[in-house]
Write a protein that holds these residues in place. Structure first.
Motif, PDB file in Angstrom:
ATOM      1  N   LEU A 108       0.855  -1.182   0.000  1.00 60.37           N
ATOM      2  CA  LEU A 108       0.000   0.000   0.000  1.00 60.37           C
ATOM      3  C   LEU A 108       0.895   1.236   0.000  1.00 60.37           C
ATOM      4  N   GLN A 128      -4.377   5.442  -3.750  1.00 61.90           N
ATOM      5  CA  GLN A 128      -5.367   6.084  -4.621  1.00 61.90           C
ATOM      6  C   GLN A 128      -5.908   5.145  -5.693  1.00 61.90           C
ATOM      7  N   SER A 129      -5.151   4.152  -6.047  1.00 55.53           N
ATOM      8  CA  SER A 129      -5.649   3.145  -6.983  1.00 55.53           C
ATOM      9  C   SER A 129      -6.033   1.878  -6.227  1.00 55.53           C
ATOM     10  N   ILE A 159       3.845   1.008   3.075  1.00 57.63           N
ATOM     11  CA  ILE A 159       5.261   1.431   3.064  1.00 57.63           C
ATOM     12  C   ILE A 159       5.416   2.923   3.350  1.00 57.63           C
ATOM     13  N   ILE A 209      -2.081  14.378 -14.191  1.00 54.07           N
ATOM     14  CA  ILE A 209      -2.365  13.182 -13.384  1.00 54.07           C
ATOM     15  C   ILE A 209      -3.449  13.521 -12.376  1.00 54.07           C
ATOM     16  N   GLY A 256      -1.363  10.217  -3.911  1.00 54.43           N
ATOM     17  CA  GLY A 256      -0.783   9.269  -4.857  1.00 54.43           C
ATOM     18  C   GLY A 256       0.720   9.469  -4.986  1.00 54.43           C
ATOM     19  N   GLY A 300       6.089   6.327  -7.317  1.00 56.42           N
ATOM     20  CA  GLY A 300       6.362   4.892  -7.448  1.00 56.42           C
ATOM     21  C   GLY A 300       5.088   4.086  -7.638  1.00 56.42           C
ATOM     22  N   GLY A 301       4.013   4.518  -7.004  1.00 54.12           N
ATOM     23  CA  GLY A 301       2.738   3.819  -7.153  1.00 54.12           C
ATOM     24  C   GLY A 301       2.272   3.836  -8.598  1.00 54.12           C
ATOM     25  N   SER A 302       2.424   4.973  -9.247  1.00 56.54           N
ATOM     26  CA  SER A 302       2.021   5.075 -10.649  1.00 56.54           C
ATOM     27  C   SER A 302       2.865   4.163 -11.533  1.00 56.54           C
ATOM     28  N   LEU A 321       2.015   0.462 -10.646  1.00 57.20           N
ATOM     29  CA  LEU A 321       0.677   0.056 -11.106  1.00 57.20           C
ATOM     30  C   LEU A 321       0.687  -0.202 -12.609  1.00 57.20           C
ATOM     31  N   ALA A 368      -1.566   5.702 -18.160  1.00 55.04           N
ATOM     32  CA  ALA A 368      -0.938   6.622 -17.215  1.00 55.04           C
ATOM     33  C   ALA A 368       0.214   7.381 -17.862  1.00 55.04           C
ATOM     34  N   GLU A 369       0.457   8.554 -17.321  1.00 55.92           N
ATOM     35  CA  GLU A 369       1.463   9.452 -17.881  1.00 55.92           C
ATOM     36  C   GLU A 369       2.889   9.012 -17.541  1.00 55.92           C
ATOM     37  N   LEU A 405       8.346  -6.272 -11.614  1.00 51.65           N
ATOM     38  CA  LEU A 405       8.340  -6.506 -10.157  1.00 51.65           C
ATOM     39  C   LEU A 405       7.879  -7.919  -9.855  1.00 51.65           C
ATOM     40  N   VAL A 428       9.899  -4.485  -3.755  1.00 54.54           N
ATOM     41  CA  VAL A 428       9.460  -3.102  -3.596  1.00 54.54           C
ATOM     42  C   VAL A 428      10.215  -2.227  -4.586  1.00 54.54           C
TER      43      VAL A 428
HETATM   44  C1  FAD Z   1      -9.875  10.096  -9.518  1.00 55.25           C
HETATM   45  C2  FAD Z   1      -8.521   9.557  -9.878  1.00 55.25           C
HETATM   46  C3  FAD Z   1      -7.960   9.923 -11.082  1.00 55.25           C
HETATM   47  C4  FAD Z   1      -6.702   9.431 -11.430  1.00 55.25           C
HETATM   48  N1  FAD Z   1      -6.181   9.850 -12.611  1.00 55.25           N
HETATM   49  C5  FAD Z   1      -4.932   9.426 -12.927  1.00 55.25           C
HETATM   50  C6  FAD Z   1      -4.288   9.864 -14.127  1.00 55.25           C
HETATM   51  O1  FAD Z   1      -4.861  10.654 -14.888  1.00 55.25           O
HETATM   52  N2  FAD Z   1      -3.070   9.391 -14.412  1.00 55.25           N
HETATM   53  C7  FAD Z   1      -2.411   8.526 -13.569  1.00 55.25           C
HETATM   54  O2  FAD Z   1      -1.313   8.132 -13.874  1.00 55.25           O
HETATM   55  N3  FAD Z   1      -2.979   8.112 -12.436  1.00 55.25           N
HETATM   56  C8  FAD Z   1      -4.217   8.537 -12.091  1.00 55.25           C
HETATM   57  N4  FAD Z   1      -4.764   8.112 -10.932  1.00 55.25           N
HETATM   58  C9  FAD Z   1      -4.014   7.159 -10.115  1.00 55.25           C
HETATM   59  C10 FAD Z   1      -3.069   7.859  -9.179  1.00 55.25           C
HETATM   60  O3  FAD Z   1      -2.065   8.505  -9.890  1.00 55.25           O
HETATM   61  C11 FAD Z   1      -2.486   6.815  -8.235  1.00 55.25           C
HETATM   62  O4  FAD Z   1      -2.043   7.513  -7.167  1.00 55.25           O
HETATM   63  C12 FAD Z   1      -1.370   5.964  -8.776  1.00 55.25           C
HETATM   64  O5  FAD Z   1      -1.708   5.296  -9.931  1.00 55.25           O
HETATM   65  C13 FAD Z   1      -0.959   4.882  -7.775  1.00 55.25           C
HETATM   66  O6  FAD Z   1      -0.231   5.478  -6.782  1.00 55.25           O
HETATM   67  P1  FAD Z   1      -0.551   5.215  -5.275  1.00 55.25           P
HETATM   68  O7  FAD Z   1       0.579   5.753  -4.527  1.00 55.25           O
HETATM   69  O8  FAD Z   1      -1.864   5.763  -4.973  1.00 55.25           O
HETATM   70  O9  FAD Z   1      -0.513   3.616  -5.202  1.00 55.25           O
HETATM   71  P2  FAD Z   1      -1.453   2.572  -4.510  1.00 55.25           P
HETATM   72  O10 FAD Z   1      -2.849   2.789  -4.909  1.00 55.25           O
HETATM   73  O11 FAD Z   1      -1.168   2.505  -3.066  1.00 55.25           O
HETATM   74  O12 FAD Z   1      -0.899   1.266  -5.194  1.00 55.25           O
HETATM   75  C14 FAD Z   1      -1.119   0.963  -6.541  1.00 55.25           C
HETATM   76  C15 FAD Z   1      -0.493  -0.382  -6.895  1.00 55.25           C
HETATM   77  O13 FAD Z   1       0.914  -0.262  -6.961  1.00 55.25           O
HETATM   78  C16 FAD Z   1       1.551  -1.102  -6.000  1.00 55.25           C
HETATM   79  N5  FAD Z   1       2.650  -0.317  -5.451  1.00 55.25           N
HETATM   80  C17 FAD Z   1       2.565   0.946  -4.993  1.00 55.25           C
HETATM   81  N6  FAD Z   1       3.777   1.383  -4.618  1.00 55.25           N
HETATM   82  C18 FAD Z   1       4.648   0.383  -4.846  1.00 55.25           C
HETATM   83  C19 FAD Z   1       6.063   0.233  -4.699  1.00 55.25           C
HETATM   84  N7  FAD Z   1       6.808   1.232  -4.218  1.00 55.25           N
HETATM   85  N8  FAD Z   1       6.627  -0.947  -5.041  1.00 55.25           N
HETATM   86  C20 FAD Z   1       5.879  -1.948  -5.552  1.00 55.25           C
HETATM   87  N9  FAD Z   1       4.570  -1.869  -5.723  1.00 55.25           N
HETATM   88  C21 FAD Z   1       3.937  -0.706  -5.382  1.00 55.25           C
HETATM   89  C22 FAD Z   1       0.461  -1.432  -5.011  1.00 55.25           C
HETATM   90  O14 FAD Z   1       0.699  -2.680  -4.417  1.00 55.25           O
HETATM   91  C23 FAD Z   1      -0.758  -1.458  -5.880  1.00 55.25           C
HETATM   92  O15 FAD Z   1      -0.877  -2.677  -6.535  1.00 55.25           O
HETATM   93  C24 FAD Z   1      -6.011   8.560 -10.559  1.00 55.25           C
HETATM   94  C25 FAD Z   1      -6.586   8.191  -9.362  1.00 55.25           C
HETATM   95  C26 FAD Z   1      -7.815   8.674  -9.001  1.00 55.25           C
HETATM   96  C27 FAD Z   1      -8.418   8.267  -7.694  1.00 55.25           C
END
Ligand code: FAD
Lengths: 795, 284
Positions: free
Chosen positions: B31, B35-36, B54, B101, B110, B113-115, B118, B123-124, B161, B166
Motif C-alpha cells: 500500500l 489512490q488506486s 510502506i 495526473i 498518490g 512509485g505507485g504510478s 501500477l 498513465a502518464e 516486479l 518493492v
Molecule cells: C480520480 C482519480 C484519477 C486518477 N487519474 C490518474 C491519471 O490521470 N493518471 C495517472 O497516472 N494516475 C491517475 N490516478 C491514479 C493515481 O495517480 C495513483 O495515485 C497511482 O496510480 C498509484 O499510486 P498510489 O501511490 O496511490 O498507489 P497505490 O494505490 O497505493 O498502489 C497501486 C499499486 O501499486 C503497487 N505499489 C505501490 N507502490 C509500490 C512500490 N513502491 N513498489 C511496488 N509496488 C507498489 C500497489 O501494491 C498497488 O498494486 C487517478 C486516481 C484517481 C483516484
C-alpha cells in the motif's frame, strides 16, 4: 373578521426579505458537520445493515437460491428472499389513469420469479455491518436461467422479440397520439418542410448523497419510523402504509437533510421497500445506503429518447407546424407512483412551446426493455422537447436563410398575448419570450460575437453560437398526478406559531434537498410576519411535525410551499396584531409588525415587542379582557387552481469552439435569461440555474449510461460515467425578467429545471453552427469527440 | 463498496517490509498512496489478505540530484514532484506531465512509485519513464536490482516486479545537450486517464531532429514506443509534409485498443494529431 392586510401586502412590505440573497439558515449546521443525513442517524447497536445480491443478468429466471453459506457467515442476521418478503407486502403497479392505456406489471420489493435488469436486487442480506453483509452477499448462490434480453427500444415491439411480462402480452407500455389543428393543411401551405432525428442518451442524476433509508419497526408501539432521504415524506408515508398494510398514522417518515435529489429520490425503489420489509420481519432497525456502484444500476435513469421531428415553415420564416414521433425504452416496469410515461407525455405536451403556431401532431411510444428503470429526473422531458424544438427552429432558419435570432423573434409568442393557449391547448398565464430573447442577445453581445466567430473561422478556428428559447412547467396543480389517481399531494401546508419569547416556529411541507429551501421559507415567513429571519425556527421533512404537503418536485417548493408559508404568516400576523391591539387598547388596523416589534402603522413608532405579546398571552392571560382568547398559531394550505401549471420561460445561449482535428469541444461561455416571476432569493435562483445548466451540459456532452446488447451497463462507476467537472465548464451568466404569476400573492414560479431544459439545445445549436463550414451535423447526444470526428469524416 | 476483510501492517524499515511481503507471498499487497489500490479493494476487484503500508519506511520519499541525473523516491507524492524545481529543470518532461495526473487531492496522496508500479496503460508517468530511459530500483529478499524502463513495463498492469519486491526509486538520466521534450494528452475531462497521450523526448540541433523517442500511452497494454515513426525524424526539419508522413507511419505502427471513448481508428488518427502538435514547436 375584517382583513387587516392590504393587496400586495407581501411584496411591498417594509423590511422585506424577498428579493434578497439572505444566507441559508442551515449552512452553519452543515458546515459544523451537524447535518442529519440518513447515515448520521444512530439507532443503537441493534441496527442491521442491508446489502443485496443483485442480478448479474439483464433478464434471467431465478432458480434455486442457496443461502446456507451466507446465513452462516460471521455477523449475518438474516438472508431474505423475495418470496419471504412477499408475505408481508402488496406489490405495486406504476400506472396513472390519465395516461390512458399505460400498463405495467406488478412489482415486488424483491422479484419472485424473474430478474428483469442487471443490478436488480434479488436477495437481501442483513448483517451487523455493511461490510459483513457484502461478504455474505458473495456467498449466496443463485441458479440463473438466462433469458434473452430486450435492450433495443427500436426492436422491442417486433414479433420476434421476447416479451418481458407475458401477462401484458407485449412490450408496449404506452402510446400516445396527439393531433391539433390541421397539419396536412400546414404542410400544403409551407414553403419548406425540414425533418431531422434527435437522439438523447440514457443518463442519470448523480447525487452527492446516495439513496439511503433506515427503517425502524417498533412492534411494541405498532409504529414504523423511517429515516429516508426522499423528496416527499408524505407520499412515502402513504406508500409504505398502503403496501405494508399499516395505518398511515402508524408510519412516520423523516427526511431532514438530503444531499441532492434532482428527481432521483422521488420514486418507489424496490430495494428501499425491501429494507422496510426487513425491519418489519426482523423487528429491528435496518439500514440500507446505496453505494456508488449500485446507484448507477438502480437509481432511475432518464431521457433515452429517439425523436423524429418535422417543422413546416414559410419563406418569410413563419413557422406553421411541428410534428414529432418519439420512442423511448423505460426499463422493465413503469416506475411507481409517478410512472415512466411522464417524460414522453411532457415531450408531446411541450414541443414547440415558446412559439406561436397552430398545427401539431405527435406520437410517443414507450416500450419495456431489460435495462434499469427510467423515470422523472430534473426537467422531465424538457431537455428533449427543447432540443427538438430548437434544433428544428435552427433547421427552419437554414431553410429560409434567416438568422437564428431573427427567426425566433418572428415566431416567439408576443409578450402582450397572454393569457393564451399553446397549440396543444395548455394555458399560458404570463410569459416574456420576446423580452427574454432581447435581453439574452444584449447580454451576449450577439452581433459582436457573430463577427468574432466569422473572423476566427478564416483563421481555421471553429466557433459556434447556439440559441434556445424554452418554457418550463412549474408549480403543478393536481392536474399533474392527482387527477390520474396518484396519492401525490399538489398542495402544500405551513404552520406558524408565535412562542412566548416572540420567536416564530415554522413547519412546512416543502423539503430541503440542499437547494436552500429553508432559506426561501425563512425569507417568506420573516416578511409575512414582520420578524428578522434569525427569530425563526424552520422545521421540514417530518410527517409527524409538518402539515401535509407535496415536498420538492417539479419546481414547486418555493412557489407552492412558499405561498402556504406566506398565507400562514399573514394569518399569524393578524392574530398577533389582534392580541396586541387588545393589550394596547388600539385599533388593530393601526398597527403593524416590523423588525419583530409591533409598531404604529402610520409612523412606524414602536408600541410593543413580540416577546411582550407572547409573555402576556401565554403567562398572564388573566390581564386580558374577558372573552378575548389569543390564538397564536396558524396553518394555511395552498394549491394552484386556475392554471394547471405556472409556466416559466427563458432563453439560453452557448458559445463554444470545436477542435476539428481532435473532435474536442470547449465550452467558452453560456448565458441564461430566465423568468421565474418573483425572485425570492437572487443567489439561490442563480445557483439553481447554474446547477441546472451543468446537468444539461452533462447530457449534451458527457453523461451516458452505456449498455451493451446483453443489457450490461458498461460504465457504472464514477471513473467511466462522466459527470461534468468544473474544469470543463464555462462561465454561466444569468439574468432575469420578472413576470409574476397572479395566482398567488408571492408571485413566484419555479426555477429548478430551467437550466437543464435549455442547455443541451443551446449546445447542440452552437456545435452545429461551429461545424457549419463542413458537411457535418450532430443531433445524437452526448456529442463525444468520436462522434464529432466521424461527422467530420476524419475517421 | 466495502473491501473484503484484510490485515494491515506498517513496517518501519525496508527490511521489515520485504520480510512481511515475503511471509505472505501472493496474498500480500504493498500500500503506497492508496489512490488506486483502495478503489480496487472497495470494488472487490482484488482481495489481498494483508496490506503492507510502506508509508513509514524511511528514505523512500524525496527527490535528489545524483551523478547520473535525478533520483525520485517511490513514495514521493505526485504533488511534491509537481512542485519540484529540480524536476522542472532536470526532467521537464515529467514536470509537464504532472498536472495531467488526476486532481490535486489525488496528487496529494498518490505516489510516483505507485504510478510506475501500477503500470496503468493510460498513465502518464510510465510513458515518461520510457521516453527518458529511466531505470527502476527494486529491492527484494535477494537484495537490490535495477531494471530499464523498456524492460520494466511488460503488459497490462504487468511489470518486472516480482512478488515480494518493492520499487524503491526511479533514476532519471541527465538530459543530453540538444535534447528536448514535449508532452500532450487528450482526456474527456481534465484529470481523467488519457484517451491517448504522447511523451516525446528528441534531439534537435539547429532546427533538425536527430534521435528520439515518441512514447504513446492509452494506445496499448503498456507505453508504446513508436520506433519506426520516430526514425522518420532523423535529419529532418519540421514541415507539414513531415507531420503527414509521421501521422501515416503512426497509423501503420500503432495497434491501439478500443474503449468507450475511442475506437482504434480514432486513436490512430489522434496519434498523428498529437505528434504534429508536440513536435512542431520542438523544432522551432
Ligand atoms: C480520480 C482519480 C484519477 C486518477 N487519474 C490518474 C491519471 O490521470 N493518471 C495517472 O497516472 N494516475 C491517475 N490516478 C491514479 C493515481 O495517480 C495513483 O495515485 C497511482 O496510480 C498509484 O499510486 P498510489 O501511490 O496511490 O498507489 P497505490 O494505490 O497505493 O498502489 C497501486 C499499486 O501499486 C503497487 N505499489 C505501490 N507502490 C509500490 C512500490 N513502491 N513498489 C511496488 N509496488 C507498489 C500497489 O501494491 C498497488 O498494486 C487517478 C486516481 C484517481 C483516484
Amino acid at each position: 373578521m375584517t382583513d387587516l392586510i392590504a393587496d400586495r401586502w407581501l411584496l411591498d412590505r417594509p423590511n422585506s426579505y424577498i428579493g434578497r440573497s439572505v444566507p441559508r439558515p442551515n449552512a452553519p449546521r452543515l458546515a459544523e458537520g451537524r447535518g442529519a443525513f440518513v447515515d448520521d442517524i444512530e439507532t443503537g447497536g441493534r441496527t442491521g445493515h442491508a446489502a443485496f445480491v443483485r442480478s448479474p443478468h439483464a433478464h434471467a429466471r431465478i432458480g434455486s437460491i442457496d443461502a446456507e453459506a451466507a446465513r452462516a457467515a460471521p455477523g449475518v442476521i438474516a438472508v431474505v428472499t423475495g418470496r419471504e418478503l412477499a408475505e408481508i407486502h402488496d406489490p405495486w403497479v406504476g400506472v396513472l389513469s390519465h395516461l390512458q392505456g399505460l400498463k405495467s406489471a406488478p412489482q415486488y420489493a424483491l422479484p419472485l420469479e424473474t430478474a428483469t435488469w442487471q443490478g436488480e436486487a434479488v436477495v437481501a442480506v442483513v448483517a451487523e455491518s455493511r461490510a459483513r453483509a457484502e461478504d455474505a452477499v458473495e456467498l449466496v448462490k443463485i441458479d440463473w436461467e438466462v433469458l434473452p434480453a430486450v435492450t433495443d427500444a427500436e426492436t422491442a415491439l417486433d414479433p420476434a422479440t421476447t416479451v418481458i411480462h407475458e401477462s401484458l402480452g407485449d412490450n408496449l407500455a404506452w402510446r400516445r397520439n396527439a393531433d391539433f389543428g390541421d397539419i396536412e393543411a400546414a404542410y400544403a401551405e409551407a414553403d419548406h418542410i425540414v425533418e431531422e432525428t434527435y437522439v438523447f442518451a440514457r443518463h442519470t442524476g448523480v447525487c452527492v448523497e446516495p439513496r439511503a433509508i433506515l427503517a425502524d419497526w417498533n412492534p411494541g408501539e405498532g409504529q414504523l419510523t423511517v429515516w429516508h432521504n426522499n423528496q416527499c415524506p408524505h407520499m412515502v408515508q402513504n406508500i409504505l402504509a398502503t403496501h405494508f398494510r399499516l395505518d398511515e398514522h402508524r408510519v412516520r417518515v423523516i427526511a431532514r437533510d438530503v444531499g441532492g435529489s434532482f428527481g432521483i429520490k422521488v420514486h418507489t425503489y424496490a430495494d428501499e421497500l425491501a429494507t422496510v420489509g426487513l425491519s418489519l420481519l426482523l423487528k429491528r432497525p435496518v439500514k440500507f445506503v446505496a453505494d456508488r456502484l449500485e446507484s448507477f444500476l438502480s437509481d432511475i435513469h432518464a431521457r433515452d429518447q429517439r425523436v423524429q421531428g418535422k417543422v413546416a415553415v414559410k419563406d418569410d420564416g413563419t413557422i406553421l407546424a411541428f410534428e414529432i414521433d418519439a420512442l423511448s425504452g423505460i426499463g422493465p416496469y413503469s416506475m411507481y407512483p409517478r410512472t415512466s410515461g411522464i417524460e414522453s407525455n411532457q415531450i408531446v405536451n411541450l414541443t414547440g412551446g415558446p412559439y406561436a403556431f397552430d398545427h401539431y401532431r405527435a406520437q410517443a411510444t414507450v416500450v419495456f426493455q431489460n435495462k434499469n428503470m427510467m423515470c422523472q429526473y430534473r426537467a422531465v422531458g424538457h431537455p428533449v422537447k427543447c432540443a427538438v424544438t430548437e434544433g428544428l427552429v435552427d433547421a427552419a432558419a437554414r431553410a429560409t436563410g434567416m438568422d437564428p435570432a431573427e427567426i425566433r423573434r418572428r415566431n416567439l409568442r408576443a409578450d402582450d398575448s397572454y393569457p393564451c393557449k399553446s397549440a396543444q391547448g395548455l394555458p399560458f398565464e404570463n410569459l416574456s419570450h420576446q423580452e427574454s430573447l432581447a435581453k439574452l442577445l444584449d447580454a451576449m453581445d450577439y452581433d459582436a460575437l457573430k463577427a468574432e466567430r466569422d473572423a476566427l473561422r478564416t483563421e481555421g478556428v471553429y466557433r459556434g453560437i447556439g440559441l434556445a428559447s424554452f418554457i418550463e412547467v412549474t408549480n403543478p396543480s393536481a392536474m399533474f398526478y392527482g387527477v390520474g389517481g396518484a396519492r401525490i399531494s399538489a398542495q402544500d401546508g405551513a404552520t406558524m406559531r408565535l412562542d412566548a419569547r416572540g420567536n416564530v416556529f415554522v413547519a412546512t411541507g416543502a423539503t430541503e434537498q440542499g437547494q436552500g429551501m429553508e432559506a426561501v421559507i425563512s425569507q417568506v415567513a420573516a416578511t409575512a410576519v414582520g420578524v428578522p429571519p434569525e427569530r425563526l425556527k424552520i422545521v421540514t421533512g417530518d410527517t409527524e411535525h409538518t402539515p401535509y404537503g407535496g415536498g420538492t418536485w417539479a419546481s414547486r417548493a418555493a412557489g407552492i410551499g412558499g405561498e402556504a408559508v406566506a398565507q400562514a404568516g399573514r394569518a399569524l400576523r393578524q392574530q398577533i396584531l389582534r392580541a396586541a391591539a387588545v393589550m394596547l387598547q388600539e385599533e388593530a388596523e393601526n398597527l403593524d409588525i416590523r423588525g419583530g416589534v409591533v409598531v404604529e402603522r402610520a409612523s412606524g413608532a414602536e408600541r410593543i415587542g413580540l416577546d411582550e405579546v407572547g409573555r402576556v398571552c401565554y403567562y398572564r392571560p388573566d390581564t386580558l379582557p374577558d372573552g378575548f382568547q389569543s390564538e397564536l398559531v396558524a396553518t394555511r394550505h395552498y394549491v394552484p387552481r386556475q392554471y394547471p401549471f405556472a409556466f416559466t420561460n427563458g432563453a439560453q445561449a452557448s458559445y463554444l469552439e470545436v477542435d476539428v482535428e481532435t473532435g474536442f469541444i470547449s465550452l467558452l461561455d453560456h448565458w441564461c435569461i430566465e423568468d421565474c416571476g418573483t425572485v425570492i432569493n437572487p443567489q439561490l435562483v442563480d445557483e439553481q440555474i447554474r446547477g441546472g445548466i451543468v446537468q444539461g451540459l452533462g447530457g449534451a456532452l458527457w453523461e451516458q449510461c452505456v449498455y451493451d446488447s446483453d443489457g450490461q451497463m458498461l460504465n457504472a462507476n464514477m471513473a467511466d460515467y462522466l459527470v461534468p467537472m468544473a474544469a470543463e465548464l464555462p462561465d454561466m451568466r444569468c439574468g432575469h425578467v420578472v413576470s409574476p404569476t397572479f395566482e398567488s400573492d408571492l408571485g413566484a414560479k419555479g426555477v429548478g429545471e430551467a437550466g437543464t431544459c435549455g442547455a443541451p439545445a443551446a449546445v447542440m445549436n452552437a456545435l452545429n453552427d461551429a461545424l457549419a463550414p463542413f458537411a457535418a451535423r450532430l443531433t445524437d447526444m452526448p456529442f463525444t469527440p468520436q462522434k464529432v470526428l466521424r461527422a467530420l469524416g476524419k475517421i | 463498496m466495502k473491501p473484503a476483510p484484510f490485515a494491515y501492517v506498517r513496517p518501519a524499515s525496508l527490511e521489515d517490509a520485504i520480510a512481511a511481503l515475503d511471509e505472505h507471498g501472493e496474498d500480500s499487497r504493498i500500500l503506497a498512496g492508496g489512490q488506486s489500490l483502495m478503489a480496487t479493494l472497495n470494488m472487490r476487484l482484488s482481495a489481498p489478505e494483508i496490506l503492507v503500508d510502506i508509508g513509514r519506511v524511511p528514505d523512500l520519499a524525496g527527490i535528489e540530484e545524483t551523478d547520473a541525473g535525478l533520483r525520485i523516491g517511490a513514495m514521493t507524492r505526485h504533488a511534491e514532484v509537481e512542485a519540484s524545481d529540480l524536476v522542472a529543470s532536470r526532467a521537464p518532461l515529467i514536470a509537464s506531465a504532472m498536472p495531467h495526473i488526476a486532481h490535486p487531492a489525488v496528487r496529494n496522496c498518490g505516489t510516483f512509485g505507485g504510478s510506475i508500479a501500477l503500470a496503468d496503460p493510460a498513465a502518464e508517468l510510465p510513458a515518461c519513464a520510457v521516453a527518458l530511459g529511466a531505470r527502476m530500483t527494486i529491492a527484494g529478499k535477494g537484495g537490490t536490482r535495477t531494471v530499464d524502463a523498456d524492460a520494466f513495463f511488460r503488459g497490462l498492469y504487468e511489470t518486472a516486479l516480482e512478488p515480494g519486491e518493492v520499487l524503491t526509486a526511479v533514476e532519471v538520466p541527465g538530459i543530453g545537450a540538444g535534447w528536448k521534450s514535449g508532452f500532450m494528452e487528450l482526456a474527456r475531462r481534465h484529470g481523467d486517464y488519457a484517451m491517448i497521450g504522447l511523451a516525446a523526448h528528441v534531439e534537435v540541433q539547429d532546427g533538425r531532429f536527430g534521435q528520439g523517442r515518441l512514447v504513446f500511452f492509452g494506445v496499448g497494454e503498456r507505453p508504446v514506443c513508436a520506433v519506426r515513426s520516430a526514425a522518420l525524424l532523423d535529419g529532418e526539419s519540421w514541415s507539414d509534409a513531415l507531420g503527414d508522413r509521421i501521422a501515416d507511419a503512426l497509423k501503420e505502427e500503432l495497434d491501439p485498443s478500443e474503449d468507450l471513448n475511442a475506437d482504434a481508428p480514432m486513436r490512430r488518427h489522434l496519434a498523428g494529431v498529437l505528434a504534429r502538435r508536440v513536435l512542431a514547436p520542438l523544432a522551432a
